[in-house]
Design a protein around this motif. Sequence first.
Motif, PDB file in Angstrom:
ATOM      1  N   ALA A  30     -29.848 -16.662  20.581  1.00  0.00           N
ATOM      2  CA  ALA A  30     -30.704 -15.674  20.710  1.00  0.00           C
ATOM      3  C   ALA A  30     -30.719 -14.951  22.263  1.00  0.00           C
ATOM      4  N   LEU A  31     -30.306 -13.536  22.283  1.00  0.00           N
ATOM      5  CA  LEU A  31     -30.371 -12.916  23.681  1.00  0.00           C
ATOM      6  C   LEU A  31     -31.631 -12.078  23.865  1.00  0.00           C
ATOM      7  N   LYS A  32     -32.014 -11.699  25.046  1.00  0.00           N
ATOM      8  CA  LYS A  32     -32.540 -10.563  25.269  1.00  0.00           C
ATOM      9  C   LYS A  32     -31.966  -9.920  26.631  1.00  0.00           C
ATOM     10  N   LEU A  33     -32.056  -8.616  26.430  1.00  0.00           N
ATOM     11  CA  LEU A  33     -31.487  -7.767  27.362  1.00  0.00           C
ATOM     12  C   LEU A  33     -32.465  -8.007  28.801  1.00  0.00           C
ATOM     13  N   GLU A  34     -31.593  -7.806  29.771  1.00  0.00           N
ATOM     14  CA  GLU A  34     -32.117  -8.281  31.238  1.00  0.00           C
ATOM     15  C   GLU A  34     -31.755  -6.945  31.978  1.00  0.00           C
ATOM     16  N   ASN A  35     -32.188  -5.819  31.744  1.00  0.00           N
ATOM     17  CA  ASN A  35     -31.631  -4.569  32.284  1.00  0.00           C
ATOM     18  C   ASN A  35     -32.780  -4.154  33.208  1.00  0.00           C
ATOM     19  N   GLY A  36     -34.026  -4.350  32.878  1.00  0.00           N
ATOM     20  CA  GLY A  36     -35.145  -4.060  33.803  1.00  0.00           C
ATOM     21  C   GLY A  36     -35.696  -2.673  33.173  1.00  0.00           C
ATOM     22  N   VAL A  37     -35.159  -2.250  31.909  1.00  0.00           N
ATOM     23  CA  VAL A  37     -35.712  -0.974  31.142  1.00  0.00           C
ATOM     24  C   VAL A  37     -36.760  -1.673  30.139  1.00  0.00           C
ATOM     25  N   ALA A  38     -37.736  -1.005  30.539  1.00  0.00           N
ATOM     26  CA  ALA A  38     -39.336  -1.477  29.865  1.00  0.00           C
ATOM     27  C   ALA A  38     -38.947  -1.327  28.213  1.00  0.00           C
ATOM     28  N   THR A  39     -38.338  -0.257  27.575  1.00  0.00           N
ATOM     29  CA  THR A  39     -38.120  -0.129  26.307  1.00  0.00           C
ATOM     30  C   THR A  39     -37.115  -1.059  25.720  1.00  0.00           C
ATOM     31  N   ASP A  40     -36.472  -1.797  26.593  1.00  0.00           N
ATOM     32  CA  ASP A  40     -35.371  -2.695  26.073  1.00  0.00           C
ATOM     33  C   ASP A  40     -36.024  -4.257  26.005  1.00  0.00           C
ATOM     34  N   GLU A  41     -37.232  -4.242  26.578  1.00  0.00           N
ATOM     35  CA  GLU A  41     -37.894  -5.464  26.649  1.00  0.00           C
ATOM     36  C   GLU A  41     -38.045  -6.425  25.162  1.00  0.00           C
ATOM     37  N   ILE A  42     -38.273  -5.431  24.379  1.00  0.00           N
ATOM     38  CA  ILE A  42     -38.695  -5.797  22.990  1.00  0.00           C
ATOM     39  C   ILE A  42     -37.406  -6.137  22.028  1.00  0.00           C
ATOM     40  N   ARG A  43     -36.247  -5.624  22.588  1.00  0.00           N
ATOM     41  CA  ARG A  43     -35.170  -5.643  21.864  1.00  0.00           C
ATOM     42  C   ARG A  43     -34.796  -7.173  21.832  1.00  0.00           C
ATOM     43  N   LYS A  44     -34.078  -7.550  20.739  1.00  0.00           N
ATOM     44  CA  LYS A  44     -33.718  -9.061  20.417  1.00  0.00           C
ATOM     45  C   LYS A  44     -32.190  -8.963  19.849  1.00  0.00           C
ATOM     46  N   PHE A  45     -31.377  -9.832  20.268  1.00  0.00           N
ATOM     47  CA  PHE A  45     -30.120  -9.798  19.811  1.00  0.00           C
ATOM     48  C   PHE A  45     -29.790 -11.208  19.456  1.00  0.00           C
ATOM     49  N   VAL A  46     -28.643 -11.320  18.470  1.00  0.00           N
ATOM     50  CA  VAL A  46     -28.304 -12.789  17.953  1.00  0.00           C
ATOM     51  C   VAL A  46     -26.517 -12.616  18.468  1.00  0.00           C
ATOM     52  N   LEU A  47     -26.092 -13.491  19.202  1.00  0.00           N
ATOM     53  CA  LEU A  47     -24.875 -13.794  19.641  1.00  0.00           C
ATOM     54  C   LEU A  47     -24.311 -14.951  18.677  1.00  0.00           C
ATOM     55  N   THR A  48     -23.112 -14.824  18.092  1.00  0.00           N
ATOM     56  CA  THR A  48     -22.468 -15.802  17.421  1.00  0.00           C
ATOM     57  C   THR A  48     -21.111 -16.029  17.838  1.00  0.00           C
ATOM     58  N   CYS A  49     -20.954 -17.340  18.128  1.00  0.00           N
ATOM     59  CA  CYS A  49     -19.479 -17.772  18.724  1.00  0.00           C
ATOM     60  C   CYS A  49     -18.606 -18.386  17.730  1.00  0.00           C
ATOM     61  N   PHE A  50     -17.490 -17.801  17.399  1.00  0.00           N
ATOM     62  CA  PHE A  50     -16.599 -18.273  16.247  1.00  0.00           C
ATOM     63  C   PHE A  50     -15.708 -19.389  17.091  1.00  0.00           C
ATOM     64  N   LEU A  51     -16.047 -20.772  16.768  1.00  0.00           N
ATOM     65  CA  LEU A  51     -15.419 -21.778  17.667  1.00  0.00           C
ATOM     66  C   LEU A  51     -13.773 -21.695  17.486  1.00  0.00           C
ATOM     67  N   ALA A  52     -13.066 -21.659  16.205  1.00  0.00           N
ATOM     68  CA  ALA A  52     -11.810 -21.590  16.144  1.00  0.00           C
ATOM     69  C   ALA A  52     -11.223 -20.540  16.881  1.00  0.00           C
ATOM     70  N   THR A  53     -11.542 -19.326  16.931  1.00  0.00           N
ATOM     71  CA  THR A  53     -10.863 -18.235  17.474  1.00  0.00           C
ATOM     72  C   THR A  53     -11.254 -17.776  18.955  1.00  0.00           C
ATOM     73  N   ASP A  54     -12.342 -18.352  19.463  1.00  0.00           N
ATOM     74  CA  ASP A  54     -12.987 -17.913  20.585  1.00  0.00           C
ATOM     75  C   ASP A  54     -13.444 -16.438  20.634  1.00  0.00           C
TER      76      ASP A  54
END
Length: 173
Positions: A30-54
Motif C-alpha cells: 500500500a502506497l501513499k503519495l508524498e508530494n505535499g499536495v493536500a488533495t493527494d493526501e487521501i489518495r491510496k495506491f496498491v503496488l503489485t510486484c511480479f517476482l518472475a518478471t521484475d
Amino acid sequence: EPISTKLDLKAPRKDNTKYAKFGNSVVKFALKLENGVATDEIRKFVLTCFLATDEICVFEPVQRNSGIVGGKFLQQQKVKNPETGKNFIASDFFVGKHVVVNNFPFVVHATDERSLQFMEQNSSTFPQSNINAIAHKLQAMLVSSQTGLTDAFHHCDVDGSGQLDYKEFIAMV
C-alpha cells in the motif's frame, strides 16, 4: 537479391530460473503519495510486484464519495529505480521506504499478510524480512552505548529477570 521487408519480432527472453522459483507469485504494498499536495493526501495506491518478471503495476482503488475515480495508475511494466539506475525489483519495496515511481514520490506504508508471509519465507530475496539479520541488528544496537536501548530494556524489565517477556517488549516498543 531483393531486400527483405519482413520484420522478425521475438518475444523478450524469460529468466527461467526466476519463473521456476517464483512462478506467478506477487507481493503487494500500500502506497501513499508524498508530494505535499493536500488533495493527494487521501489518495491510496496498491503496488503489485511480479517476482518472475521484475515488473510492477500501480492501481488506485475507487474511494466512494471522495471524487477519486480510481483505476490503473501504472500498467504492468519494468520501471527504472532512480536511486540505482536499474529496474525496480520486489526487494526495493518495504514498509517505510520512500520511492519515486515515474517521478511520483510515494511512501510504502503497509503490506498484506500473505505478502509478509511470502517475504519471510523467501528472506534471501527480501533481506528486510530476514529475522536473523534483524536480530543481529538489534543485538548490535543493544551492545552500543550510543543508542540508549540497553537502558530502555533495563527500565522495561519490571520483574528484573534480565529478559523481556512479550508484554514488556511491546510496552518498550
